[in-house]
Motif scaffolding. Structure first.
Motif, PDB file in Angstrom:
ATOM      1  N   SER A  36     -10.797  -1.003   3.237  1.00 21.21           N
ATOM      2  CA  SER A  36     -10.992  -2.448   3.438  1.00 21.21           C
ATOM      3  C   SER A  36      -9.607  -3.364   3.329  1.00 21.21           C
ATOM      4  N   SER A  37      -8.514  -2.369   3.107  1.00 21.00           N
ATOM      5  CA  SER A  37      -7.295  -3.190   2.629  1.00 21.00           C
ATOM      6  C   SER A  37      -6.474  -3.307   3.917  1.00 21.00           C
ATOM      7  N   LEU A  38      -6.768  -2.797   5.132  1.00 22.62           N
ATOM      8  CA  LEU A  38      -5.764  -3.217   6.122  1.00 22.62           C
ATOM      9  C   LEU A  38      -5.349  -4.585   6.337  1.00 22.62           C
ATOM     10  N   SER A  39      -6.254  -5.456   6.286  1.00 29.55           N
ATOM     11  CA  SER A  39      -5.963  -6.864   6.566  1.00 29.55           C
ATOM     12  C   SER A  39      -5.162  -7.619   5.281  1.00 29.55           C
ATOM     13  N   GLN A  40      -5.329  -7.089   4.340  1.00 32.79           N
ATOM     14  CA  GLN A  40      -4.774  -7.515   2.988  1.00 32.79           C
ATOM     15  C   GLN A  40      -3.267  -6.960   2.540  1.00 32.79           C
ATOM     16  N   THR A  41      -2.829  -5.965   3.502  1.00 35.40           N
ATOM     17  CA  THR A  41      -1.796  -5.488   3.083  1.00 35.40           C
ATOM     18  C   THR A  41      -0.504  -6.155   3.704  1.00 35.40           C
ATOM     19  N   ASP A  42       0.337  -6.147   3.002  1.00 36.92           N
ATOM     20  CA  ASP A  42       1.489  -6.936   3.340  1.00 36.92           C
ATOM     21  C   ASP A  42       2.612  -5.996   3.837  1.00 36.92           C
ATOM     22  N   CYS A  43       2.831  -4.711   3.226  1.00 38.79           N
ATOM     23  CA  CYS A  43       3.733  -3.917   3.540  1.00 38.79           C
ATOM     24  C   CYS A  43       3.191  -2.449   3.055  1.00 38.79           C
ATOM     25  N   LEU A  44       3.551  -1.576   3.969  1.00 39.76           N
ATOM     26  CA  LEU A  44       3.283   0.069   3.692  1.00 39.76           C
ATOM     27  C   LEU A  44       4.285   0.822   3.127  1.00 39.76           C
ATOM     28  N   LEU A  45       4.107   1.467   1.948  1.00 39.55           N
ATOM     29  CA  LEU A  45       5.204   2.461   1.711  1.00 39.55           C
ATOM     30  C   LEU A  45       4.419   3.643   1.890  1.00 39.55           C
ATOM     31  N   LEU A  46       5.166   4.218   2.773  1.00 34.41           N
ATOM     32  CA  LEU A  46       4.415   5.442   3.581  1.00 34.41           C
ATOM     33  C   LEU A  46       5.239   6.949   3.493  1.00 34.41           C
ATOM     34  N   ASP A  47       4.543   8.013   3.083  1.00 35.70           N
ATOM     35  CA  ASP A  47       5.388   9.300   2.963  1.00 35.70           C
ATOM     36  C   ASP A  47       5.516   9.732   4.513  1.00 35.70           C
ATOM     37  N   ILE A  48       6.363  10.146   4.910  1.00 34.19           N
ATOM     38  CA  ILE A  48       6.604  10.750   6.216  1.00 34.19           C
ATOM     39  C   ILE A  48       5.553  12.060   6.339  1.00 34.19           C
ATOM     40  N   SER A  49       5.998  12.794   5.393  1.00 32.99           N
ATOM     41  CA  SER A  49       5.485  14.227   5.468  1.00 32.99           C
ATOM     42  C   SER A  49       4.103  14.247   4.642  1.00 32.99           C
ATOM     43  N   MET A  50       2.908  14.469   5.262  1.00 31.11           N
ATOM     44  CA  MET A  50       1.653  14.610   4.670  1.00 31.11           C
ATOM     45  C   MET A  50       0.633  15.281   5.658  1.00 31.11           C
ATOM     46  N   PRO A  51      -0.122  15.881   4.916  1.00 33.97           N
ATOM     47  CA  PRO A  51      -1.071  16.981   5.621  1.00 33.97           C
ATOM     48  C   PRO A  51      -2.153  16.038   6.358  1.00 33.97           C
ATOM     49  N   GLY A  52      -2.604  16.599   7.328  1.00 35.91           N
ATOM     50  CA  GLY A  52      -3.643  15.859   8.320  1.00 35.91           C
ATOM     51  C   GLY A  52      -2.828  14.809   9.158  1.00 35.91           C
ATOM     52  N   MET A  53      -2.778  13.493   8.893  1.00 34.06           N
ATOM     53  CA  MET A  53      -2.093  12.665   9.664  1.00 34.06           C
ATOM     54  C   MET A  53      -0.507  12.366   8.931  1.00 34.06           C
ATOM     55  N   ASN A  54       0.259  12.388   9.499  1.00 33.82           N
ATOM     56  CA  ASN A  54       1.569  12.167   8.911  1.00 33.82           C
ATOM     57  C   ASN A  54       1.849  10.873   8.977  1.00 33.82           C
ATOM     58  N   GLY A  55       3.023  10.069   8.233  1.00 33.31           N
ATOM     59  CA  GLY A  55       3.302   8.832   8.231  1.00 33.31           C
ATOM     60  C   GLY A  55       3.516   8.104   9.543  1.00 33.31           C
TER      61      GLY A  55
ATOM     62  N   ALA B  16       0.959  -1.101  -0.117  1.00 35.16           N
ATOM     63  CA  ALA B  16       0.121   0.066  -0.045  1.00 35.16           C
ATOM     64  C   ALA B  16       0.845   1.244   0.005  1.00 35.16           C
ATOM     65  N   ILE B  17       0.885   1.920  -1.038  1.00 34.55           N
ATOM     66  CA  ILE B  17       1.523   3.367  -1.370  1.00 34.55           C
ATOM     67  C   ILE B  17       0.544   4.464  -0.666  1.00 34.55           C
ATOM     68  N   ILE B  18       0.827   5.043   0.416  1.00 34.92           N
ATOM     69  CA  ILE B  18       0.150   6.492   1.036  1.00 34.92           C
ATOM     70  C   ILE B  18       0.997   7.234   0.922  1.00 34.92           C
ATOM     71  N   ASP B  19       0.747   8.409  -0.147  1.00 38.64           N
ATOM     72  CA  ASP B  19       1.532   9.686  -0.283  1.00 38.64           C
ATOM     73  C   ASP B  19       0.480  10.462  -0.752  1.00 38.64           C
ATOM     74  N   ASP B  20       0.421  11.892  -0.409  1.00 38.32           N
ATOM     75  CA  ASP B  20      -0.361  12.979  -0.850  1.00 38.32           C
ATOM     76  C   ASP B  20       0.051  13.348  -2.313  1.00 38.32           C
ATOM     77  N   ASP B  21       1.123  12.772  -2.755  1.00 40.65           N
ATOM     78  CA  ASP B  21       1.445  13.446  -4.045  1.00 40.65           C
ATOM     79  C   ASP B  21       0.995  12.362  -5.099  1.00 40.65           C
ATOM     80  N   GLN B  22      -0.001  12.927  -6.145  1.00 49.00           N
ATOM     81  CA  GLN B  22      -0.718  11.925  -6.999  1.00 49.00           C
ATOM     82  C   GLN B  22       0.310  11.366  -7.970  1.00 49.00           C
ATOM     83  N   SER B  23       1.527  12.177  -8.455  1.00 46.88           N
ATOM     84  CA  SER B  23       2.347  11.808  -9.358  1.00 46.88           C
ATOM     85  C   SER B  23       3.475  10.811  -8.668  1.00 46.88           C
ATOM     86  N   VAL B  24       3.828  10.856  -7.539  1.00 44.20           N
ATOM     87  CA  VAL B  24       4.697  10.121  -6.750  1.00 44.20           C
ATOM     88  C   VAL B  24       3.622   8.693  -6.785  1.00 44.20           C
ATOM     89  N   ARG B  25       2.479   8.649  -6.469  1.00 42.72           N
ATOM     90  CA  ARG B  25       1.772   7.348  -6.344  1.00 42.72           C
ATOM     91  C   ARG B  25       1.623   6.615  -7.678  1.00 42.72           C
TER      92      ARG B  25
END
Length: 119
Positions: free
Chosen positions: A44-63, A8-17
């Motif tokens: 609904s993906s929490l239980s099906q995710t093997d690894c997070l690719l998580l941006d540290i700096s994001m608005p709202g809740m950061n990584g 799961a890629i979690i990043d606020d930048d669409q081009s990065v995603r």
């Protein structure tokens, strides 16, 4: 035959995603992407995710905060953090919870970090 690990890629930048989706597919992973921590938590993906690719700096809740929230819910998903410009404190917290890649990074670095996280 087993299915490829879901990343799961979690990043606020669409081009990065979009770029990471393409790269992860080439590397043999099954990527999903989310524009925010809140979007991922509501999925609904929490239980099906093997690894997070998580941006540290994001608005709202950061990584780092998302990782802490998952831990508080007893959801243990391996994490590879990524950053282009985080504060040293956030980078230090991220490194204590998982790998931390600095954007831009090479595909081989990404693959090695993910494989280390999920093994």
């Amino acid at each position: 035959m087993h299915s490829p690990p879901t990343i799961a890629i979690i990043d606020d930048d669409q081009s990065v995603r979009e770029s990471l989706i393409d790269l992860l597919e080439v590397l043999g992973f099954s990527p999903t992407s989310y524009a925010s921590a809140f979007e991922f938590l509501a999925s609904s993906s929490l239980s099906q995710t093997d690894c997070l690719l998580l941006d540290i700096s994001m608005p709202g809740m950061n990584g780092v905060e998302l990782n802490a929230e998952l831990t508080s819910r007893s959801i243990n998903i391996p994490v590879v953090f990524m950053t282009g410009h985080a504060q040293e404190t956030m980078i230090s917290e991220a490194r204590s919870a998982g790998a931390c890649l600095f954007k831009p990074f090479a595909g081989r670095e990404l693959k090695a970090a993910i494989e280390a996280a999920i093994t």
